[in-house]
Design an enzyme around this catalytic site. Structure first.
Site, PDB file in Angstrom:
ATOM      1  N   GLY A 189     129.792  17.766  42.599  1.00 25.22           N
ATOM      2  CA  GLY A 189     129.848  17.529  44.459  1.00 25.22           C
ATOM      3  C   GLY A 189     130.275  15.279  44.286  1.00 25.22           C
ATOM      4  N   GLY A 194     130.334  13.963  47.347  1.00 24.84           N
ATOM      5  CA  GLY A 194     129.831  13.358  48.736  1.00 24.84           C
ATOM      6  C   GLY A 194     128.713  12.319  48.619  1.00 24.84           C
ATOM      7  N   GLY A 195     128.069  12.288  49.568  1.00 18.92           N
ATOM      8  CA  GLY A 195     127.456  10.811  49.420  1.00 18.92           C
ATOM      9  C   GLY A 195     126.068  11.421  48.601  1.00 18.92           C
ATOM     10  N   LEU A 196     125.276  12.264  48.357  1.00 10.70           N
ATOM     11  CA  LEU A 196     124.442  12.397  47.718  1.00 10.70           C
ATOM     12  C   LEU A 196     125.271  11.818  46.323  1.00 10.70           C
ATOM     13  CD1 LEU A 196     121.467  13.610  47.829  1.00 10.70           C
ATOM     14  CD2 LEU A 196     122.228  16.075  47.724  1.00 10.70           C
ATOM     15  N   LYS A 251     117.761  22.817  50.056  1.00 11.98           N
ATOM     16  CA  LYS A 251     116.777  22.766  50.640  1.00 11.98           C
ATOM     17  C   LYS A 251     115.874  23.704  51.139  1.00 11.98           C
ATOM     18  CE  LYS A 251     118.715  19.174  52.972  1.00 11.98           C
ATOM     19  NZ  LYS A 251     119.050  18.369  53.545  1.00 11.98           N
ATOM     20  N   ALA A 268     128.068  16.245  54.189  1.00 18.17           N
ATOM     21  CA  ALA A 268     127.866  18.249  54.590  1.00 18.17           C
ATOM     22  C   ALA A 268     125.647  17.830  54.525  1.00 18.17           C
ATOM     23  CB  ALA A 268     127.394  18.256  52.813  1.00 18.17           C
ATOM     24  N   THR A 269     125.435  16.868  54.676  1.00 16.96           N
ATOM     25  CA  THR A 269     123.617  16.695  54.950  1.00 16.96           C
ATOM     26  C   THR A 269     123.720  17.068  56.395  1.00 16.96           C
ATOM     27  OG1 THR A 269     123.137  15.863  52.937  1.00 16.96           O
ATOM     28  CG2 THR A 269     121.485  14.944  55.271  1.00 16.96           C
ATOM     29  N   GLU A 314     123.854  20.471  57.673  1.00 17.41           N
ATOM     30  CA  GLU A 314     122.936  21.065  56.821  1.00 17.41           C
ATOM     31  C   GLU A 314     121.298  21.286  58.124  1.00 17.41           C
ATOM     32  OE1 GLU A 314     121.306  21.550  52.633  1.00 17.41           O
ATOM     33  OE2 GLU A 314     123.467  20.598  52.079  1.00 17.41           O
ATOM     34  N   HIS A 326     119.461  23.899  61.255  1.00 15.38           N
ATOM     35  CA  HIS A 326     118.187  24.688  62.149  1.00 15.38           C
ATOM     36  C   HIS A 326     117.869  24.176  63.434  1.00 15.38           C
ATOM     37  CE1 HIS A 326     116.117  24.508  57.692  1.00 15.38           C
ATOM     38  NE2 HIS A 326     117.365  23.679  56.845  1.00 15.38           N
TER      39      HIS A 326
END
Lengths: 355, 355
Positions: free
Chosen positions: A16, A18-20, A147, A213-214, A217, A221
């Site tokens: 991955g 992405g940002g992470l 998570k 993506a975060t 996610e 919720h």
């Protein structure tokens, strides 16, 4: 795979970017005990046994993430790899690929650990990727920053496969679950019974496009949203939603694996005793609220009290997610080197709870 | 010793029955996963494979602590032990003895773990007791709640002996070091460099006579005092000292093993980065100050920030020392059951620090 000395850097493959993944690559570059040797996303991969250097990586992750489709090219890194006599595909170490994961799998002898920084949508994605690794390679250490309760539960279901592959998989090892749920395990030590664990987080990011993506996610919720619906949203749709909330997402009763992980560690009897919520500000780097874990319980003398773990407001999501993940990864390597294998939650490599 | 199933309670022998040992016996009595089967001090011992019941124990620890010197007598427990066919000295399980430790050593097959709640004066006392156990018995799990740097350093020096005895020894597992230093290891995860760890504790006890060893250990940290001088003080001399300070002891720059333990875990480079101090009030159960661990560091983005771990004011020293010790003890049994042996600090069974 033979255990390598702890003196040698742990060679990490990152799934991955992405940002992470990008922030993780940057942080790994600042550590002497680990080295980023491979990274991939859905469109391509890069690999250098000597370590992907930060400059190359910065360009590279942008390439891959934006859909790197140029013909495979020789890079300065390729020359280094070739000189070191390491077999890489066609002498190339940066390439677009239809199945980048397969390219990494075929070179799994070049790394010790896998940092799973893939988006967690849908929940089944990461378990299926992990199973491909487990079928192919033994003795690896895995860490994820999942998570959702459902996602972490799926990782536990792989325990037999992880053990057969003589590997260690650490799940839920970011900030929450991860850092904050681990703090709850420590806090629980002072009490005979734990009544509640409340996690209230604040995250501020100046530009949500760096954490696509975060954000999805988190949107999943919100009342009325599902994981599938959030994943299907276009950037414009996300923008429109955020416009309505002044850039903020306030979340309550989140399906967060802190509940499952604290139940497994024996901190709580029922998952309902764990409450996770928070506020995401997508327009300011400053945290909208202070991130806090509060555990309330009854001591052996019958007194009710609360221990708290409070994160400094200046620490970012990236710092609080990736730092712990690397700390867990190192513990995973320690366990593997001592012949201990299996899936462990972030609450399970700590002092235990004596019940 | 064959590993017993984790389903069976961990059978604990307690060394020491001062204030800490008594509270530990009470807390163990409230847990289903462990059982107190033996206790001793310098004057006598008690042992029951079925578990020392709380009532007997309450009377017993008073007897022993006050210099139990009556002839060995049969107790209700003795009949139970005899019925169970367990060999105990002359069928007795409560006895005065010239060398109570030796009595326990000869029955070491009856317990799995040793909780060291002996006074830490002088520093050499606990290592010498431990060596007697290590020479005689294998496969045991040990936990101590030592505080001084010098004392914990001596336990690390036993690592070879502990490994040869296929045992696990966990050191510095009380509140500080222990709970608070563990929290520092978690807090460190978010930072690239840690600048300082500050531990500031408050303890209130209504009657210091219940914690005579602890008070002398604290007095030893005052300017002008040494461990030897504090140990030699009569109760009247302690009273006279406390009269001058209105019952309070305020301590700074304490020689506390949090520094050594955090250095070993890689949280700090130099022990001087760790500062431990606190206030002991010997006349009020209410804590004079809130106990807090504050870790300050620099994140990968170059930002300075602090994470904090704050203990509830209603939690007592006994709750914050003994609860963690039992949690570490359970982890020690877990490690031993997986063939991992040696001396580990309370900072070393956590996510590691990736440097």
């Amino acid at each position: 795979m033979a255990a390598r000395s702890l003196q040698e850097p742990i060679r990490i493959a990152m799934l991955g970017c992405g940002g992470l993944g990008k922030a993780a690559a940057q942080i790994i570059g600042m550590k002497r005990e680990c080295r980023l040797v491979a990274i991939c996303d859905s469109t391509g991969y890069a690999l250098d046994p000597d370590g992907l250097d930060t400059e190359t990586l910065a360009a590279l992750t942008t390439d891959i993430a934006s859909g790197y489709r140029r013909p495979a090219r020789r890079s300065p890194l390729a020359a280094r790899s070739a000189a070191a006599g390491v077999a890489t595909a066609s002498g190339l170490d940066i390439a677009a690929a239809d199945d980048p994961l397969q390219e990494l799998l075929e070179r799994a002898e070049l790394f010790d650990a896998v940092f799973v920084a893939l988006p967690n949508l849908p929940n089944e994605f990461i378990p299926s990727v992990t199973q491909r690794f487990l079928r192919r390679s033994t003795g690896l250490v895995y860490v994820d920053v999942l998570k959702r309760t459902g996602a972490v539960a799926q990782m536990y279901a792989l325990d037999d496969q992880v053990q057969r592959a003589r590997s260690v998989y650490l799940t839920g090892c970011g900030a929450t679950p991860g850092l904050l749920s681990a703090a709850a395990v420590l806090a629980a030590q002072s009490f005979i019974t734990v009544e509640s664990v409340e996690i209230w987080w604040g995250v501020g990011i100046a530009n949500w496009a760096q954490h696509k993506a975060t954000i999805r996610e988190d949107i999943a919720h919100l009342p009325g949203y599902t994981v599938e619906r959030a994943k299907a949203m276009t950037d414009a749709e996300v923008d429109a939603l955020l416009e309505q909330t002044n850039g903020r997402l306030e979340l309550h009763h989140m399906e967060h694996a802190d509940d499952l992980l604290l139940e497994r560690a024996g901190v709580v009897d029922r998952r309902a005793q764990v409450e996770v919520g928070g506020v995401m500000d997508t327009r300011h780097a400053r945290k909208p609220v202070t991130t806090t874990m509060t555990l309330t319980g009854i001591t052996f003398e019958g007194r009710r009290s609360s221990h708290r773990f409070v994160l400094g407001d200046e620490t970012t999501m990236a710092a609080n997610v990736i730092g712990p993940a690397l700390g867990y990864l190192k513990r995973g390597a320690w366990l593997r080197d001592r012949g201990v294998h299996g899936v462990f939650g972030s609450t399970e490599v700590l002092p235990m709870v004596m019940r």
